[in-house]
Design a protein around this motif. Structure first.
Motif, short mmCIF file in Angstrom:
data_model
loop_
_atom_site.label_atom_id
_atom_site.label_comp_id
_atom_site.label_asym_id
_atom_site.label_seq_id
_atom_site.Cartn_x
_atom_site.Cartn_y
_atom_site.Cartn_z
N LYS A 1 51.57 -3.10 50.69
CA LYS A 1 52.09 -1.87 51.26
C LYS A 1 53.58 -1.67 50.97
O LYS A 1 54.11 -0.60 51.25
CB LYS A 1 51.85 -1.85 52.77
CG LYS A 1 50.36 -1.83 53.14
CD LYS A 1 50.16 -1.63 54.62
CE LYS A 1 48.69 -1.49 54.97
NZ LYS A 1 48.47 -1.21 56.40
N LYS B 1 60.53 -0.13 48.83
CA LYS B 1 59.94 1.05 49.44
C LYS B 1 58.48 0.78 49.81
O LYS B 1 57.82 -0.11 49.25
CB LYS B 1 60.02 2.24 48.50
CG LYS B 1 59.23 2.07 47.21
CD LYS B 1 59.36 3.30 46.32
CE LYS B 1 58.56 3.14 45.03
NZ LYS B 1 58.66 4.34 44.17
N CYS B 2 57.97 1.55 50.80
CA CYS B 2 56.58 1.43 51.21
C CYS B 2 55.75 2.42 50.42
O CYS B 2 56.25 3.47 49.99
CB CYS B 2 56.42 1.66 52.70
SG CYS B 2 56.84 3.33 53.23
N ILE B 3 54.48 2.11 50.25
CA ILE B 3 53.59 2.99 49.49
C ILE B 3 52.49 3.57 50.37
O ILE B 3 51.60 4.26 49.87
CB ILE B 3 52.96 2.23 48.30
CG1 ILE B 3 52.18 1.01 48.78
CG2 ILE B 3 54.01 1.85 47.28
CD1 ILE B 3 51.49 0.26 47.66
N ASP B 4 52.55 3.33 51.67
CA ASP B 4 51.54 3.88 52.58
C ASP B 4 52.13 4.93 53.52
O ASP B 4 51.45 5.40 54.44
CB ASP B 4 50.88 2.77 53.40
CG ASP B 4 51.86 2.02 54.28
OD1 ASP B 4 53.08 2.26 54.15
OD2 ASP B 4 51.40 1.21 55.10
N GLY B 5 53.40 5.29 53.32
CA GLY B 5 54.01 6.33 54.13
C GLY B 5 54.42 5.90 55.52
O GLY B 5 54.80 6.72 56.35
N GLN B 6 54.36 4.59 55.82
CA GLN B 6 54.71 4.09 57.14
C GLN B 6 56.10 3.46 57.12
O GLN B 6 56.47 2.80 56.14
CB GLN B 6 53.68 3.07 57.63
CG GLN B 6 52.28 3.63 57.76
CD GLN B 6 52.19 4.72 58.79
OE1 GLN B 6 52.80 4.63 59.87
NE2 GLN B 6 51.44 5.77 58.49
#
Length: 203
Positions: free
Chosen positions: A150, A175-180
Motif C-alpha cells: 500500500k 506515497k500511498c497507492i490506496d488513497g489512505q
C-alpha cells in the motif's frame, strides 16, 4: 557415511516448517493432553450443541505485517453444558473465548487475531476449536487475506558515496497507492548511520 539426497532434505524441511506452525491453547482448568481427548463428549446427561454464525472470514486486502481482528458469535443450542476444551492455532493466529463453559441457550464470543505476513500474496489459515459437542466436536475456521503493498517509494535503491555531500543521497519520495493517509513512525538502519527528521503524528 550415509548421504541424503536433495529431495529428502527438502521434504524434511517442509515437514519441520508445517509441524512447527501449530500451537495448542488450553483454557484454564482443562487437563486434556490432545485434540483427540478434547473430542470426547460427556458420558451421561443431555448433550450440548455449538452453533457459529460463520466459520469463514475474509479479511480482504491488508498491508504487510498488519493485524486483523474478528469476533465470531456462537451459541449453545443444546440442553447440556458446553465446554471449550482446546483451541489449535497456526502461524500468526491468536484466538480465545470469553470463558470456558456455556449453559444451554447461552451465547459466547470467539475472538480471532491474525498477524498478516510481511510478504506480498494470498494467505489462509485454519485455526480449530474443540468442544464437548458429541455431534460437532471439531470446528475448523478458514481465514483468508490478500497482502498487498500500500506504500511505494522512489528510488528503490540508493548508492551512497562517502566523498560527496549528503553521501549523494537523492530526494526520497514515499506515497500511498490506496488513497489512505499514513504516517512514518520510525527509521531504522544498520549501525544507526542514517538520520532524518520526521513527525510520527502527522499523516
Amino acid at each position: 557415511m550415509r548421504q541424503f539426497g536433495t529431495k529428502t532434505i527438502f521434504v524434511f524441511c517442509v515437514f519441520f516448517i508445517l509441524s512447527g506452525c501449530k500451537t495448542i491453547q488450553k483454557p484454564a482448568g482443562i487437563n486434556n493432553t490432545s485434540p483427540a481427548a478434547a473430542m470426547q463428549s460427556e458420558p451421561n446427561g443431555p448433550p450440548p450443541v455449538i452453533e457459529f454464525d460463520e466459520t469463514e472470514i475474509d479479511f480482504g486486502m491488508v498491508g504487510p505485517s498488519t493485524t486483523c481482528a474478528k469476533e465470531l458469535k456462537f451459541r449453545n443450542t443444546g440442553k447440556g453444558v458446553l465446554k471449550i476444551n482446546e483451541i489449535v492455532l497456526c502461524c500468526g493466529v491468536a484466538a480465545s473465548t470469553d470463558k470456558q463453559q456455556y449453559e444451554p441457550g447461552e451465547t459466547g464470543i470467539f475472538k480471532i487475531e491474525f498477524q498478516a505476513p510481511g510478504a506480498i500474496g494470498s494467505f489462509d489459515r485454519q485455526p480449530v476449536i474443540y468442544t464437548n459437542d458429541p455431534v460437532n466436536p471439531k470446528i475448523t475456521f478458514n481465514l483468508f487475506c490478500d497482502v498487498v503493498q500500500k506504500v511505494v517509494w522512489e528510488p528503490e535503491k540508493i548508492k551512497m558515496l562517502l566523498n560527496v555531500e549528503n553521501a549523494a543521497c537523492p530526494k526520497l519520495t514515499i506515497k500511498c497507492i490506496d488513497g489512505q493517509p499514513f504516517a512514518i513512525t520510525g527509521i531504522r538502519s544498520t549501525g544507526n548511520c542514517v538520520t532524518a527528521d520526521y513527525n510520527p503524528t502527522v499523516k
